[in-house]
Motif scaffolding. Structure first.
Motif, PDB file in Angstrom:
ATOM      1  N   TYR A  46       0.818  -1.201   0.000  1.00  0.00           N
ATOM      2  CA  TYR A  46       0.000   0.000   0.000  1.00  0.00           C
ATOM      3  C   TYR A  46       0.865   1.270   0.000  1.00  0.00           C
ATOM      4  CZ  TYR A  46      -2.604   3.841   2.076  1.00  0.00           C
ATOM      5  OH  TYR A  46      -3.121   5.072   2.337  1.00  0.00           O
ATOM      6  N   LEU A  47       1.906   1.271   0.813  1.00  0.00           N
ATOM      7  CA  LEU A  47       2.722   2.483   0.947  1.00  0.00           C
ATOM      8  C   LEU A  47       3.743   2.650  -0.177  1.00  0.00           C
ATOM      9  CD1 LEU A  47       3.386   2.458   4.787  1.00  0.00           C
ATOM     10  CD2 LEU A  47       1.965   4.085   3.536  1.00  0.00           C
ATOM     11  N   THR A  48       4.043   1.586  -0.889  1.00  0.00           N
ATOM     12  CA  THR A  48       5.073   1.536  -1.943  1.00  0.00           C
ATOM     13  C   THR A  48       6.478   1.662  -1.314  1.00  0.00           C
ATOM     14  OG1 THR A  48       5.472   3.859  -2.548  1.00  0.00           O
ATOM     15  CG2 THR A  48       3.482   2.835  -3.461  1.00  0.00           C
ATOM     16  N   ASN A  74       8.608   3.738  -1.712  1.00  0.00           N
ATOM     17  CA  ASN A  74       9.007   5.124  -1.463  1.00  0.00           C
ATOM     18  C   ASN A  74       8.752   5.582  -0.030  1.00  0.00           C
ATOM     19  OD1 ASN A  74       9.780   5.506  -4.113  1.00  0.00           O
ATOM     20  ND2 ASN A  74       7.683   5.980  -4.739  1.00  0.00           N
ATOM     21  N   VAL A 112       9.122   9.918   5.713  1.00  0.00           N
ATOM     22  CA  VAL A 112       8.574  10.516   4.495  1.00  0.00           C
ATOM     23  C   VAL A 112       7.187  11.084   4.773  1.00  0.00           C
ATOM     24  CG1 VAL A 112       7.830  10.028   2.132  1.00  0.00           C
ATOM     25  CG2 VAL A 112       9.864   8.922   3.044  1.00  0.00           C
ATOM     26  N   HIS A 113       7.012  12.336   4.436  1.00  0.00           N
ATOM     27  CA  HIS A 113       5.695  12.964   4.573  1.00  0.00           C
ATOM     28  C   HIS A 113       4.834  12.565   3.376  1.00  0.00           C
ATOM     29  CE1 HIS A 113       2.627  16.087   4.887  1.00  0.00           C
ATOM     30  NE2 HIS A 113       3.060  16.354   6.106  1.00  0.00           N
ATOM     31  N   PRO A 114       3.526  12.343   3.602  1.00  0.00           N
ATOM     32  CA  PRO A 114       2.713  11.869   2.464  1.00  0.00           C
ATOM     33  C   PRO A 114       2.597  12.867   1.319  1.00  0.00           C
ATOM     34  CG  PRO A 114       1.323  12.359   4.359  1.00  0.00           C
ATOM     35  CD  PRO A 114       2.747  12.395   4.837  1.00  0.00           C
ATOM     36  N   TYR A 115       2.633  14.163   1.616  1.00  0.00           N
ATOM     37  CA  TYR A 115       2.429  15.100   0.506  1.00  0.00           C
ATOM     38  C   TYR A 115       3.293  16.360   0.530  1.00  0.00           C
ATOM     39  CZ  TYR A 115      -0.882  16.804   4.079  1.00  0.00           C
ATOM     40  OH  TYR A 115      -1.465  17.209   5.238  1.00  0.00           O
ATOM     41  N   ASP A 144      -6.585   7.985   5.092  1.00  0.00           N
ATOM     42  CA  ASP A 144      -7.114   7.169   4.017  1.00  0.00           C
ATOM     43  C   ASP A 144      -7.969   6.081   4.662  1.00  0.00           C
ATOM     44  OD1 ASP A 144      -7.674   5.328   2.097  1.00  0.00           O
ATOM     45  OD2 ASP A 144      -5.612   5.052   1.410  1.00  0.00           O
ATOM     46  N   ASN A 188      -8.235   2.396   3.331  1.00  0.00           N
ATOM     47  CA  ASN A 188      -7.160   1.457   3.630  1.00  0.00           C
ATOM     48  C   ASN A 188      -6.800   1.449   5.121  1.00  0.00           C
ATOM     49  OD1 ASN A 188      -6.224   0.348   0.942  1.00  0.00           O
ATOM     50  ND2 ASN A 188      -6.339   2.536   0.527  1.00  0.00           N
ATOM     51  N   TRP A 202      -2.159   9.236   9.125  1.00  0.00           N
ATOM     52  CA  TRP A 202      -0.813   9.800   9.278  1.00  0.00           C
ATOM     53  C   TRP A 202      -0.905  10.879  10.342  1.00  0.00           C
ATOM     54  CZ3 TRP A 202       3.407   9.094   5.501  1.00  0.00           C
ATOM     55  CH2 TRP A 202       3.073   8.219   4.453  1.00  0.00           C
TER      56      TRP A 202
END
Ligand SMILES: Nc1ncnc2c1ncn2[C@@H]1O[C@H](COP(=O)(O)O)[C@@H](O)[C@H]1O
Lengths: 270, 153
Positions: free
Chosen positions: A12-14, A16, A35-38, A101, A104, A108
């Motif tokens: 789901y998170l990949t 990255n 890692v920040h989502p956006y 999300d 899923n 965060w």
């Protein structure tokens, strides 16, 4: 942790978004990531090891898939909405919601707290009290008593605004230094998975009882004084709200005492 | 123009441009339905975080649920608003005839061959400025943002 679960979240998170396991509960698994989502990396990479919390509710194979999906969605969304509302209450401290999300089961959140000195563990209230109970420290250090008073204020604010936590243990209270290096701690409430909007004195009484028990069981020698500080902080919020505050405070404390006498489960008889 | 991808959603290439002193807003507004962009009133945005979290949410919705509006671009406007009232979202966060500060968002689906419209939006007549928090802070309508955002949360 099961490989299947890791595979689920990693897909789901990949690749990255690398993750590290923090805790696995019955309902949710908590990870950290850098890692920040956006947000663009430049905006936070200057900050020494930036961290974010990912709270993941995995799908449960023993539930019917469609029931599982809707339960996950409802609980994730419920916790996100609650955090959003609590964040707006002045003086109350909860983690900042970064993203949700619900499909899923993923939240965060802002990462809170730090590791306490001398390997005393993560800066939740439980470990903090351990730190002062051990190793030549004074368990009644003014910093301890002041911090407990502030914990009481957080709970007072929560209840005064008609919200309940639902699982108020001393690990669900994270202490954050006011400024880096400062000895003043700001308590933050986390894990609103069982939280709710509630004006019922019963729910509030149970919250207070659960925390009292938690302190009694892990820090029994000092529990009386500790709980007194908590309740002073708690009461101060209500007392700042005039006659109505006084009245409501009395109701909550009466119920708290009732709950204490009978235990957290309400009797089925009578 | 700022171009980036979200770590989880490499499929989408997102470009964001900010314009000041836009002189042809009412013309642009007439064509808005055909344009493959989201046009946002920049005075309703106070930070990169506010805008990006809405784009992230729009992509989450389209990937795992369904769009509540016609396109990913209009979904971004809806995601900026605290409620799911589409008309209200467009009215508040979309451009108005008198808007002079405008954000243009383009979300390009790199897996869609049809989606080959990387051209810069030269339909906007105005000065392109850097899209950053400082610039947004200078033009934000904080009072209105607070009012609109807190209302229904
Ligand atoms: N916002 C947060 N900041 C730091 N640690 C957290 C945060 N949320 C959860 N945790 C950690 O994850 C554990 C389980 O989280 P929870 O399931 O929310 O109770 C907590 O006891 C903390 O150690």
């Amino acid at each position: 942790m099961s490989e299947q679960l890791v595979a689920q979240i990693s897909e789901y998170l990949t690749p990255n978004v690398p993750i590290q396991l923090v805790s696995q509960g019955a309902e949710a698994v908590v990870f950290t990531t850098n890692v920040h989502p956006y947000l663009p990396k430049e905006s936070y990479s200057g900050v020494e090891d930036a961290k974010f919390i990912i709270k993941y509710r995995p799908s449960k194979s023993y539930r019917h898939p469609s029931i599982d999906k809707s339960l996950t969605k409802r609980r994730t969304l419920g916790e996100a909405r609650l955090l959003g509302k609590l964040h707006q209450i002045e003086g109350l401290h909860v983690p900042h919601l970064i993203a949700c999300d619900a499909y899923n089961g993923c939240l965060w959140l802002e990462f809170l707290g730090e590791n306490l000195p001398n390997g005393m563990g993560f800066s939740n209230l439980k470990n903090f009290l351990w730190m002062y109970a051990k190793g030549g420290n004074d368990p009644y250090d003014p910093i301890v008593l002041e911090t407990l008073y502030k914990v009481g204020q957080e709970i007072g604010l929560l209840h005064w605004n008609d919200y309940c936590h639902g699982d108020l243990t001393s690990s669900n209270i994270i202490l954050v230094r006011e400024k880096p290096g400062s000895d003043t701690w700001v308590p933050h409430l986390i894990d609103f998975g069982l939280g709710s909007i509630s004006n019922m004195v019963e729910d509030k009484g149970v919250d207070l009882y659960v925390l009292e028990r938690a302190i009694l069981s892990t820090h029994s020698s000092y529990a009386e004084k500790y709980n007194e500080c908590l309740m002073n902080g708690f009461s101060s919020v209500y007392e700042n709200n005039g006659k109505l505050g006084q009245k409501k405070l009395k109701e909550v404390i009466n119920r708290f005492q009732e709950v204490r006498l009978r235990g957290r489960k309400r009797s089925m008889i009578g | 123009m700022t171009v980036f991808k979200f770590p989880q959603f490499q499929r989408y290439e997102i470009s964001v441009s900010l314009f000041h002193n836009v002189s042809n807003t009412s013309d642009v507004k007439l064509k808005i339905a055909e344009l493959p962009y989201a046009l946002v009133d920049a005075t309703m945005v106070c930070s990169i975080e506010q805008l990006y979290s809405a784009i992230y949410r729009a992509i989450v919705e389209s990937t795992y649920n369904r769009l509540r509006t016609k396109t990913l671009h209009s979904e971004c406007l809806l995601c900026l608003a605290p409620s799911s009232n589409i008309g209200e979202a467009f009215k508040r966060f979309g451009i108005k005839d008198e808007s002079k500060e405008i954000i243009v968002i383009k979300i390009k689906d790199t897996e869609d061959d049809q989606d080959n419209d990387p051209e810069f939006p030269d339909i906007i007549k105005g000065d392109q400025v850097s899209f950053d928090d400082e610039t947004l802070q200078a033009t934000k309508n904080e009072e209105l943002i607070r009012k609109v955002r807190i209302q229904t949360l």
